[in-house]
Design a protein around this motif. Sequence first.
Motif, PDB file in Angstrom:
ATOM      1  N   ARG A 158       0.498  -1.220  -0.026  1.00  0.00           N
ATOM      2  CA  ARG A 158       0.058   0.464  -0.395  1.00  0.00           C
ATOM      3  C   ARG A 158       0.947   1.060   0.026  1.00  0.00           C
ATOM      4  N   GLU A 159       1.904   1.095   0.693  1.00  0.00           N
ATOM      5  CA  GLU A 159       3.009   1.917   0.463  1.00  0.00           C
ATOM      6  C   GLU A 159       4.262   2.459  -0.169  1.00  0.00           C
ATOM      7  N   THR A 160       5.153   3.525  -0.976  1.00  0.00           N
ATOM      8  CA  THR A 160       5.942   3.342  -1.143  1.00  0.00           C
ATOM      9  C   THR A 160       6.836   3.648  -0.493  1.00  0.00           C
ATOM     10  N   PRO A 161       8.202   3.244  -0.285  1.00  0.00           N
ATOM     11  CA  PRO A 161       8.843   2.640   0.642  1.00  0.00           C
ATOM     12  C   PRO A 161       9.366   3.903   1.552  1.00  0.00           C
ATOM     13  N   MET A 162       9.520   5.852   0.639  1.00  0.00           N
ATOM     14  CA  MET A 162       9.823   6.565   1.853  1.00  0.00           C
ATOM     15  C   MET A 162       7.835   6.174   2.738  1.00  0.00           C
ATOM     16  N   GLU A 163       7.427   6.500   2.538  1.00  0.00           N
ATOM     17  CA  GLU A 163       6.233   6.248   2.960  1.00  0.00           C
ATOM     18  C   GLU A 163       7.059   5.713   4.081  1.00  0.00           C
ATOM     19  N   ALA A 164       6.651   4.415   3.609  1.00  0.00           N
ATOM     20  CA  ALA A 164       6.676   3.091   5.358  1.00  0.00           C
ATOM     21  C   ALA A 164       7.778   3.318   6.200  1.00  0.00           C
ATOM     22  N   LEU A 165       9.232   3.923   6.048  1.00  0.00           N
ATOM     23  CA  LEU A 165      10.442   4.805   6.189  1.00  0.00           C
ATOM     24  C   LEU A 165      10.072   5.972   7.442  1.00  0.00           C
ATOM     25  N   VAL A 166       8.990   7.303   6.802  1.00  0.00           N
ATOM     26  CA  VAL A 166       8.229   7.638   7.167  1.00  0.00           C
ATOM     27  C   VAL A 166       7.386   7.790   8.568  1.00  0.00           C
ATOM     28  N   ALA A 167       6.772   6.314   8.347  1.00  0.00           N
ATOM     29  CA  ALA A 167       5.489   5.749   9.156  1.00  0.00           C
ATOM     30  C   ALA A 167       6.376   4.959   9.573  1.00  0.00           C
ATOM     31  N   ALA A 168       7.715   4.388   9.891  1.00  0.00           N
ATOM     32  CA  ALA A 168       8.419   3.860  11.105  1.00  0.00           C
ATOM     33  C   ALA A 168       9.079   5.060  11.903  1.00  0.00           C
ATOM     34  N   THR A 169       9.030   5.988  11.252  1.00  0.00           N
ATOM     35  CA  THR A 169      10.110   6.587  12.252  1.00  0.00           C
ATOM     36  C   THR A 169       9.645   8.142  12.873  1.00  0.00           C
ATOM     37  N   ARG A 170       9.032   8.640  11.711  1.00  0.00           N
ATOM     38  CA  ARG A 170       8.257   9.987  12.176  1.00  0.00           C
ATOM     39  C   ARG A 170       6.650  10.153  13.036  1.00  0.00           C
ATOM     40  N   THR A 171       6.200   9.233  12.488  1.00  0.00           N
ATOM     41  CA  THR A 171       4.591   8.804  12.758  1.00  0.00           C
ATOM     42  C   THR A 171       4.700   8.571  13.804  1.00  0.00           C
ATOM     43  N   ASN A 172       5.692   7.603  14.071  1.00  0.00           N
ATOM     44  CA  ASN A 172       5.197   6.078  15.479  1.00  0.00           C
ATOM     45  C   ASN A 172       5.966   7.669  16.934  1.00  0.00           C
ATOM     46  N   ALA A 173       6.755   8.355  16.214  1.00  0.00           N
ATOM     47  CA  ALA A 173       7.207   9.219  17.467  1.00  0.00           C
ATOM     48  C   ALA A 173       5.974  10.678  17.720  1.00  0.00           C
ATOM     49  N   GLU A 174       4.899  10.498  16.815  1.00  0.00           N
ATOM     50  CA  GLU A 174       4.641  11.476  16.832  1.00  0.00           C
ATOM     51  C   GLU A 174       3.784  11.082  17.652  1.00  0.00           C
ATOM     52  N   ILE A 175       2.826   9.720  17.152  1.00  0.00           N
ATOM     53  CA  ILE A 175       1.860   9.213  17.960  1.00  0.00           C
ATOM     54  C   ILE A 175       2.960   8.709  19.612  1.00  0.00           C
ATOM     55  N   LEU A 176       3.760   8.917  19.659  1.00  0.00           N
ATOM     56  CA  LEU A 176       4.449   8.245  20.838  1.00  0.00           C
ATOM     57  C   LEU A 176       4.564   9.128  21.782  1.00  0.00           C
ATOM     58  N   GLY A 177       4.315  10.702  21.096  1.00  0.00           N
ATOM     59  CA  GLY A 177       4.375  12.163  21.882  1.00  0.00           C
ATOM     60  C   GLY A 177       6.129  12.136  22.202  1.00  0.00           C
ATOM     61  N   LEU A 178       6.896  11.983  20.918  1.00  0.00           N
ATOM     62  CA  LEU A 178       8.610  11.832  21.299  1.00  0.00           C
ATOM     63  C   LEU A 178       8.944  12.078  20.089  1.00  0.00           C
ATOM     64  N   SER A 179       8.589  12.977  19.454  1.00  0.00           N
ATOM     65  CA  SER A 179       8.583  14.435  18.007  1.00  0.00           C
ATOM     66  C   SER A 179       9.759  14.965  18.525  1.00  0.00           C
ATOM     67  N   GLY A 180      11.050  15.027  17.771  1.00  0.00           N
ATOM     68  CA  GLY A 180      12.311  15.332  17.337  1.00  0.00           C
ATOM     69  C   GLY A 180      13.104  14.802  18.974  1.00  0.00           C
ATOM     70  N   GLN A 181      12.852  13.433  19.460  1.00  0.00           N
ATOM     71  CA  GLN A 181      13.470  13.158  20.800  1.00  0.00           C
ATOM     72  C   GLN A 181      13.924  11.977  20.178  1.00  0.00           C
ATOM     73  N   VAL A 182      13.202  11.369  19.104  1.00  0.00           N
ATOM     74  CA  VAL A 182      14.058   9.929  18.271  1.00  0.00           C
ATOM     75  C   VAL A 182      13.745   9.860  16.992  1.00  0.00           C
ATOM     76  N   ASP A 183      12.953  10.940  16.530  1.00  0.00           N
ATOM     77  CA  ASP A 183      12.908  10.286  14.919  1.00  0.00           C
ATOM     78  C   ASP A 183      14.139  11.420  14.298  1.00  0.00           C
ATOM     79  N   VAL A 184      14.824  11.983  14.435  1.00  0.00           N
ATOM     80  CA  VAL A 184      16.051  12.958  14.006  1.00  0.00           C
ATOM     81  C   VAL A 184      17.320  12.473  14.498  1.00  0.00           C
ATOM     82  N   ILE A 185      17.696  12.800  13.398  1.00  0.00           N
ATOM     83  CA  ILE A 185      19.415  12.422  13.667  1.00  0.00           C
ATOM     84  C   ILE A 185      20.492  14.283  13.813  1.00  0.00           C
ATOM     85  N   THR A 186      20.219  14.059  15.673  1.00  0.00           N
ATOM     86  CA  THR A 186      20.803  15.615  15.292  1.00  0.00           C
ATOM     87  C   THR A 186      21.748  15.155  17.047  1.00  0.00           C
TER      88      THR A 186
END
Length: 74
Positions: free
Chosen positions: A5-33
């Motif tokens: 159902r998804e492109t590879p990029m959509e799957a990667l975003v879902a596994a990283t950014r989207t899950n971080a947002e759901i868990l309330g961890l945006s900017g903590q686990v979805d970035v390389i910084t």
Amino acid sequence: MRAARETPMEALVAATRTNAEILGLSGQVDVITPGAQADLVMWNGNPLEDPELFSDPTNAVLVIQAGQIVKDLR
């Protein structure tokens, strides 16, 4: 099922950014910084062009967990 159902990029975003947002961890686990908690994996190839890379762990050439290199085949 995701691959159908998804492109590879959509799957990667879902596994990283989207899950971080759901868990309330945006900017903590979805970035390389500095200060982020995320792990990092470098693949022998481009997973956006060949998502099958994920199915074979030997394709992971560098793995960083909690800021420590745990595998380095570079």
